[in-house]
Design a protein around this motif. Structure first.
Motif, short mmCIF file in Angstrom:
data_model
loop_
_atom_site.label_atom_id
_atom_site.label_comp_id
_atom_site.label_asym_id
_atom_site.label_seq_id
_atom_site.Cartn_x
_atom_site.Cartn_y
_atom_site.Cartn_z
N UNK A 1 115.18 7.65 15.05
CA UNK A 1 115.84 8.31 16.15
C UNK A 1 115.92 7.33 17.33
N UNK A 2 116.99 7.36 18.06
CA UNK A 2 117.19 6.49 19.21
C UNK A 2 116.15 6.82 20.28
N UNK A 3 115.48 5.81 20.79
CA UNK A 3 114.52 6.01 21.87
C UNK A 3 113.08 6.15 21.40
N UNK A 4 112.85 6.19 20.11
CA UNK A 4 111.47 6.28 19.62
C UNK A 4 110.69 5.03 20.03
N UNK A 5 109.47 5.25 20.50
CA UNK A 5 108.54 4.18 20.84
C UNK A 5 108.96 3.36 22.06
N UNK A 6 109.86 3.87 22.85
CA UNK A 6 110.23 3.19 24.09
C UNK A 6 109.24 3.57 25.18
N UNK A 7 109.15 2.73 26.20
CA UNK A 7 108.29 3.01 27.35
C UNK A 7 109.12 2.98 28.61
N UNK A 8 108.82 3.89 29.51
CA UNK A 8 109.42 3.89 30.83
C UNK A 8 108.30 3.66 31.83
N UNK A 9 108.43 2.62 32.61
CA UNK A 9 107.42 2.31 33.62
C UNK A 9 108.08 2.43 34.98
N UNK A 10 107.51 3.31 35.80
CA UNK A 10 108.02 3.51 37.15
C UNK A 10 106.98 2.99 38.13
N UNK A 11 107.44 2.30 39.14
CA UNK A 11 106.55 1.77 40.17
C UNK A 11 106.96 2.36 41.50
N UNK A 12 105.97 2.85 42.23
CA UNK A 12 106.23 3.44 43.54
C UNK A 12 105.42 2.72 44.59
N UNK A 13 106.00 2.54 45.74
CA UNK A 13 105.30 1.94 46.87
C UNK A 13 105.39 2.90 48.03
N UNK A 14 104.28 3.09 48.72
CA UNK A 14 104.24 3.97 49.88
C UNK A 14 103.75 3.17 51.08
N UNK A 15 104.30 3.47 52.20
CA UNK A 15 103.84 2.85 53.44
C UNK A 15 103.46 3.96 54.40
N UNK A 16 102.27 3.85 54.95
CA UNK A 16 101.80 4.85 55.89
C UNK A 16 101.67 4.18 57.25
#
Length: 62
Positions: free
Chosen positions: A1-16
């Motif tokens: 199936x298309x997309x099997x074993x894929x990884x999505x990595x999201x990076x977030x940065x916050x400034x306070x």
């Protein structure tokens, strides 16, 4: 199936801007109290030495 074993990595940065930390309020939290109690119970002598060292640091210049 298309997309099997894929990884999505999201990076977030916050400034306070102008963060404020109230150490007294932090130390009132149950999880912090439990963690501190565990540290003290594990090695009371080491905790006492660290406390004395911290007291010397924070009283410098007063």
């Amino acid at each position: 199936m298309v997309g099997d074993h894929n990884r999505l990595i999201s990076t977030y940065f916050y400034r306070i801007d102008q963060p404020q930390v109230d150490l007294a309020e932090l130390l009132k939290r149950p999880a912090v109290k439990e963690a501190m109690a565990a540290v003290i119970a594990a090695d009371p002598d080491s905790f006492q030495a660290a406390r004395q060292h911290a007291e010397r640091i924070f009283t410098v210049g007063r």
